[in-house]
Design a protein around this motif. Structure first.
Motif, short mmCIF file in Angstrom:
data_model
loop_
_atom_site.label_atom_id
_atom_site.label_comp_id
_atom_site.label_asym_id
_atom_site.label_seq_id
_atom_site.Cartn_x
_atom_site.Cartn_y
_atom_site.Cartn_z
N ASP A 95 -0.63 2.12 9.37
CA ASP A 95 0.54 2.81 8.83
C ASP A 95 0.35 4.31 9.01
N GLU A 96 0.98 4.88 10.03
CA GLU A 96 0.81 6.31 10.33
C GLU A 96 1.44 7.19 9.25
N TYR A 97 2.55 6.75 8.69
CA TYR A 97 3.19 7.54 7.63
C TYR A 97 2.29 7.65 6.40
N ARG A 98 1.67 6.52 6.01
CA ARG A 98 0.79 6.53 4.84
C ARG A 98 -0.40 7.44 5.08
N SER A 99 -0.98 7.38 6.29
CA SER A 99 -2.13 8.23 6.60
C SER A 99 -1.75 9.70 6.54
N ALA A 100 -0.60 10.04 7.10
CA ALA A 100 -0.15 11.44 7.09
C ALA A 100 0.13 11.90 5.67
N LEU A 101 0.70 11.01 4.85
CA LEU A 101 1.00 11.37 3.46
C LEU A 101 -0.29 11.59 2.67
N LEU A 102 -1.31 10.74 2.90
CA LEU A 102 -2.59 10.92 2.22
C LEU A 102 -3.24 12.25 2.62
N GLU A 103 -3.16 12.60 3.91
CA GLU A 103 -3.71 13.88 4.36
C GLU A 103 -2.99 15.04 3.71
N ARG B 100 -4.67 17.79 1.17
CA ARG B 100 -4.56 19.22 1.49
C ARG B 100 -3.91 20.00 0.34
N LYS B 101 -2.90 19.42 -0.25
CA LYS B 101 -2.21 20.08 -1.37
C LYS B 101 -3.12 20.14 -2.60
N LYS B 102 -3.95 19.12 -2.78
CA LYS B 102 -4.88 19.13 -3.92
C LYS B 102 -5.86 20.27 -3.79
N GLN C 113 0.81 -1.21 0.00
CA GLN C 113 0.00 0.00 0.00
C GLN C 113 0.85 1.27 0.00
N ASP C 114 2.12 1.15 -0.39
CA ASP C 114 2.96 2.34 -0.53
C ASP C 114 2.36 3.24 -1.59
N LEU C 115 2.38 4.55 -1.34
CA LEU C 115 1.86 5.50 -2.31
C LEU C 115 2.96 5.84 -3.32
N PRO C 116 2.74 5.55 -4.60
CA PRO C 116 3.79 5.82 -5.59
C PRO C 116 3.92 7.32 -5.84
N LEU C 117 5.13 7.85 -5.70
CA LEU C 117 5.39 9.26 -5.95
C LEU C 117 6.21 9.40 -7.22
N ARG C 118 5.76 10.26 -8.13
CA ARG C 118 6.47 10.50 -9.38
C ARG C 118 7.54 11.57 -9.19
N THR C 119 8.54 11.53 -10.03
CA THR C 119 9.57 12.58 -10.02
C THR C 119 9.33 13.53 -11.19
N LEU C 120 9.29 14.83 -10.88
CA LEU C 120 9.01 15.85 -11.90
C LEU C 120 10.18 16.81 -12.02
N HIS C 121 10.24 17.48 -13.17
CA HIS C 121 11.19 18.57 -13.36
C HIS C 121 10.64 19.78 -12.61
N ASN C 122 11.41 20.29 -11.66
CA ASN C 122 10.92 21.39 -10.82
C ASN C 122 10.58 22.63 -11.63
N LYS C 123 11.22 22.79 -12.78
CA LYS C 123 11.01 24.00 -13.58
C LYS C 123 9.65 24.00 -14.28
N CYS C 124 9.27 22.88 -14.87
CA CYS C 124 8.01 22.86 -15.63
C CYS C 124 7.04 21.78 -15.16
N HIS C 125 7.40 21.04 -14.09
CA HIS C 125 6.54 20.02 -13.50
C HIS C 125 6.14 18.91 -14.48
N ALA C 126 7.03 18.58 -15.38
CA ALA C 126 6.80 17.47 -16.30
C ALA C 126 7.52 16.22 -15.77
N PRO C 127 6.92 15.04 -15.96
CA PRO C 127 7.56 13.81 -15.45
C PRO C 127 8.94 13.59 -16.06
#
Length: 275
Positions: free
Chosen positions: A211-219, A223-225, A27-41
């Motif tokens: 999994d407290e880390y997963r719950s905190a990451l989902l929150e 919030r960021k959305k 149940q790990d949440l997959p995080l993508r890596t983006l270019h910080n300049k234009c936010h493209a994968p």
């Protein structure tokens, strides 16, 4: 529930057609890596470490590095023939043991076992026999080209198969560094520690742990959305080489085209003398 393996499991002369289903999920949440300049994968390409060329899938082979920089290349047909030979073998329970005799360090991954067509009666028989005897079955199985030892046991109303490591895969505890050998414990401190353990002892209730880390990451994600959602910048249209190539060809033709010679001026005709 998705079936990941089909085959048979046998003990003695009893053979049971079965299916395996993964009993756990990541149940790990997959995080993508983006270019910080234009936010493209970010893209990851398979590039040769020597010539620097991007290598297509059809040009990639598997090999074993037996010493640094020395490889044995293995053909895909050879690998598939070994895999097929192993996977065609039925799962055979070779021994029955008490589960308390198997240290948890050996356990790897759990799979639910369900009966396939025609296997309900034998499945029920094995489940009841394991439950009444208090034993578990030891077997061998090959899943995804990896041969493993496995434990077959009863879990609730289901047969459960747990793959376990071979002894050679478990590192020796004696190799762990800086382990104290002599026990120098103050009796009063030991009594206090045991009292603390007794006070914190309870029955195991899996539902109260999460999994407290997963719950905190989902929150954080939710919030960021609500605050802002980044959208990759539109990809720049790549300049077509067709137009440039045609222009270059046309320019080359123009440069090599023979220039028209200037027209020669005709000399004026002399008037004819009359007598």
């Amino acid at each position: 529930m998705h079936t990941i393996w089909k085959g048979t499991i046998s003990f003695g002369l009893v053979s049971i057609p079965i299916k395996l289903h993964a009993a756990t999920e990541n149940q790990d949440l997959p995080l993508r890596t983006l270019h910080n300049k234009c936010h493209a994968p970010i893209q990851y390409k398979k590039v040769c470490s020597v010539c620097g060329e991007e290598v297509p899938q059809e040009d990639i082979v598997k090999a074993y590095e037996y010493v640094k920089g020395k490889f044995v290349v293995l053909d895909e047909e050879e690998l598939q023939s070994i895999k097929k030979e192993l996977e065609e073998k039925a799962v055979e329970i070779i021994d029955f043991v008490k589960i308390e005799e198997i240290d948890p360090i050996y356990f790897e991954k759990s799979y639910y076992i369900s009966p396939n067509e025609g296997g309900v009666k034998a499945y029920t028989l094995l489940r009841r026999a394991l439950k009444d005897s208090g034993k578990v079955g030891l077997a061998k199985i090959t899943i995804r080209a990896k041969e493993s030892m496995a434990v077959v046991r009863v879990y609730e109303q289901t047969l459960l198969m747990e793959t376990i490591h071979f002894p050679s895969e478990v590192r020796k505890a004696s190799d762990v560094p800086n382990i104290p050998v002599v026990e120098e414990v103050v009796p009063k401190e030991l009594d206090t520690a045991i009292l603390l353990i007794d006070q914190l002892t309870t029955e195991f209730e899996p539902s109260k742990y999460h999994d407290e880390y997963r719950s905190a990451l989902l929150e954080l994600i939710e919030r960021k959305k609500a605050e802002q959602t980044v959208t990759p910048a539109a990809a720049k249209a790549q300049k077509s080489n067709v137009v440039d190539l045609m222009a270059a060809l046309q320019a080359s033709i123009d440069q090599t085209k023979p220039q028209a010679k200037p027209a020669r001026k005709r000399a004026p005709r002399k008037k004819r003398e009359t007598s």
